[in-house]
Design an enzyme around this catalytic site. Structure first.
Site, PDB file in Angstrom:
ATOM      1  N   THR A 207     -12.326  -8.790 -12.091  1.00 32.94           N
ATOM      2  CA  THR A 207     -13.210  -8.946 -10.926  1.00 32.94           C
ATOM      3  C   THR A 207     -14.141 -10.150 -11.056  1.00 32.94           C
ATOM      4  O   THR A 207     -14.873 -10.454 -10.108  1.00 32.94           O
ATOM      5  CB  THR A 207     -14.054  -7.678 -10.723  1.00 32.94           C
ATOM      6  OG1 THR A 207     -14.663  -7.299 -11.956  1.00 32.94           O
ATOM      7  CG2 THR A 207     -13.179  -6.532 -10.230  1.00 32.94           C
ATOM      8  N   GLU A 426      15.134   6.404  -0.328  1.00 31.51           N
ATOM      9  CA  GLU A 426      14.140   5.496   0.268  1.00 31.51           C
ATOM     10  C   GLU A 426      14.034   5.703   1.779  1.00 31.51           C
ATOM     11  O   GLU A 426      12.951   5.559   2.354  1.00 31.51           O
ATOM     12  CB  GLU A 426      14.488   4.040  -0.050  1.00 31.51           C
ATOM     13  CG  GLU A 426      14.532   3.711  -1.541  1.00 31.51           C
ATOM     14  CD  GLU A 426      13.219   4.015  -2.241  1.00 31.51           C
ATOM     15  OE1 GLU A 426      12.155   4.001  -1.586  1.00 31.51           O
ATOM     16  OE2 GLU A 426      13.252   4.279  -3.467  1.00 31.51           O
TER      17      GLU A 426
END
Length: 604
Positions: A207, A426
């Protein structure tokens, strides 16, 4: 410190010289002892032997000592005997009528045998010491002479400033007063203000905590000492404490300055933790760090900045006012911050006209600054490999898949049966993504294996930045996770291990809803997780703060949530069985389809 190093150097030189001289004396004694290894009675016995051909006496004319060599007629091994008084041996030989020859030892032999090796040994010792001295005076702290010295690096931060730190506006505002103090300390001391001694930067990896610390030093134009918490801790007790002392001595000489300790949790964990109840080296290092932070006065110009992503395991003593006075949370950037970060990292990268930075920022929810930099770097690598001059939107999309899911392994050979199972699996996920209101629409469906071991993937379109998850959204995520298993069951009347990770994630979500979020009507809004890491002095393990009856109720609630979501998922897929078939057939044909192609299946 320089004088201390010189004293150590002189001591080691004298010690090595003493060893060299002692070694030479010992070698001479050994040589003489070796020559006189036989007893006098044995020597006289050999002289009486009729096999003796000649006796050679070697003597230095200036000393009574020498050696006697007995040579035999049958050319057997000659025998040497060292004597302290050659004259007594000569008298004995004359009395016994034994022929002998006297040879003088040249004076040069003594010099060659003793002084020359001694001089060469001392010279070699000096050469080795000078080599170590020259290396230890460099930047490396791992050499022999600097074992207990600080490993902190004094970095040049002139090229860093707050403009390079994007998406952290509030964090920069908190640190601007630190920069102002380092530039104009008199303005604060005149009013009796105390600038924070220590600033703890807390946030997920990537970050920008280290970049933020460098930017503070760069803005203030002050020296920047950087070190990792693991650089203090060694196997030998006391080394870390010595390095802490040396670090603060350097800092006081360069004040005003900033000391930055990355991953401080490596050295500042709760004292008394560990399998044996303690870790002497780490705890002594932490104790010394606490003492040093108390040792310099207020407003001396030394500011300690540290970074960690585990503030919960830090010792309470280091977090109190007067040490780390201020804690700044560096969180993941929002969409505006991501857009600023992408603009910074794309300055030296030629972007194609089809790339919209705002759309890229919108589609990378949850990415840190490091993730975004890696995304653009991977896209640039793909562009260079293709021989093109500009990065395209397809490069960004492919890099997104590579970073988030893993590189697609298009060359991997899989059986047609596995391809078919994966296609229906899927397709089941994709149908539920589209039909449920609280999860995003489908972006991409693929049956190409990825680098992370998945046989395929279904990627939803990124949503907006959200701070909270609702109960309905969590339930929908569980429903979606079960879609692949249900599609296999409906189509093949059988199930595979391919859904194991989906089931694991769904179970974790359901348990968190019951135990952490208070989303169970039966158990109410009570947190049942308790302390997680406390088995041995808060080092690892779990604490159970509820009864066995409550534990059984938790298991029952988790099971009810999973069964309810399973029934809902099966009902939706059964009602869209025609889309399941068409989607699987299209995937077997193209291997990968996008949003438009998938949506078209519902329009037929």
């Amino acid at each position: 410190m320089k004088n201390s190093n010189q004293q150590q150097f002189r001591f080691i030189v004298i010690l090595l010289m003493a060893f060299a001289v002692g070694g030479m004396i010992f070698s001479v004694i050994e040589k003489r002892n070796a020559a006189g290894g036989m007893s006098r009675s044995r020597f006289i016995q050999l002289l009486s032997d009729t096999n003796v051909e000649e006796v050679i006496i070697s003597q230095n004319s200036q000393t009574p000592t020498g050696s006697v060599r007995i040579q035999f007629k049958d050319h057997s091994l000659s025998q040497d005997y060292y004597v302290s008084d050659v004259n007594s041996v000569i008298h004995y030989l004359e009395d016994k009528n034994i022929d002998y020859v006297i040879k003088d030892i040249e004076k040069g032999n003594t010099i060659a045998d003793i002084l020359v090796p001694l001089i060469l040994t001392v010279a070699a010792a000096f050469f080795v010491l000078m080599l170590f001295q020259s290396r230890s005076s460099g930047a490396s702290g791992s050499k022999m002479m600097n074992f207990g010295k600080s490993r902190a690096r004094l970095s040049n931060t002139n090229k860093f400033n707050f403009k390079m730190v994007a998406g952290l506006n509030e964090e920069k505002e908190e640190l601007e007063e630190v920069v102002d103090f380092l530039k104009n300390p008199a303005k604060y001391t005149a009013l009796g203000a105390r600038i924070p001694k220590g600033i703890l930067l807390v946030g997920p990896p990537g970050t920008g905590k280290t970049l933020l610390a460098k930017a503070v030093a760069g803005e203030a134009k002050v020296p920047f000492f950087s070190i990792s918490g693991s650089d203090f801790v060694e196997m030998f007790v006391g080394v870390g404490a010595s390095r802490v002392r040396d670090l603060f001595e350097d800092a006081k000489r360069h004040a005003p300055c900033i000391i930055f300790i990355d991953e401080i949790d490596a050295v500042a964990r709760h004292r008394g933790s560990g399998l044996g109840g303690s870790h002497d080296e780490r705890e002594q290092t932490l104790n010394q760090l606490l003492v040093e932070m108390d040792g310099f006065g207020v407003n001396e110009g030394i500011i300690i900045m540290a970074a960690t992503n585990r503030p919960d395991i830090l010792d309470n003593a280091i977090l109190r006012p007067g040490r780390f006075d201020r804690k700044i949370t560096v969180s993941r950037p929002d969409i505006g911050g991501r857009e600023e970060i992408l603009k910074i990292h794309s300055k030296d990268k030629p972007l194609g006209s089809d790339i919209d930075i705002h759309e890229v920022a919108k589609g990378t929810s949850g990415f840190t600054g490091a993730d975004l930099e890696n995304l653009l770097n991977e896209a640039a690598i793909l562009t260079a490999k293709s021989g093109r001059q500009f990065i395209s939107k397809n490069d960004i999309d492919e890099s997104y898949i590579k970073v988030g899911i893993g590189r697609e392994k298009k060359s991997r050979i899989i059986s047609e049966k596995e391809r078919k199972i994966t296609a229906y699996h899927e397709a089941g996920h994709a149908i539920l993504f589209r039909q449920l209101p609280d999860v995003g629409p489908v972006h991409t469906i693929s049956i190409i294996p990825t680098g992370m071991g998945a046989a395929g993937y279904t990627m939803p379109k990124p949503g907006e930045d959200e701070m909270f998850n609702s109960k309905n959204r969590l339930l929908d995520n569980i429903v979606v996770a079960l879609g692949g298993r249900i599609a296999e069951e409906i189509k093949f009347n059988d199930i595979t291990t391919g859904a194991s990770s989906d089931i694991k994630q769904a179970t974790m979500t359901a348990r968190a809803m019951v135990m952490r979020y208070g989303m169970s009507e039966k158990l109410g809004f009570i947190n049942y997780e308790g302390e997680e890491e406390i088995l041995v002095s808060r080092d690892f393990g779990h604490e159970k703060i509820y009864s066995e009856k409550t534990s059984a109720m938790i298991d029952e609630e988790v099971r009810n949530i999973m069964e309810t979501c399973y029934k809902k998922a099966k009902d939706i897929i059964t009602r869209h069985i025609d889309v399941l078939e068409k989607c699987a057939d299209l995937l077997l044909e193209k291997e990968k389809i996008g949003y438009e192609e998938f949506e078209a299946l519902f329009d037929d």
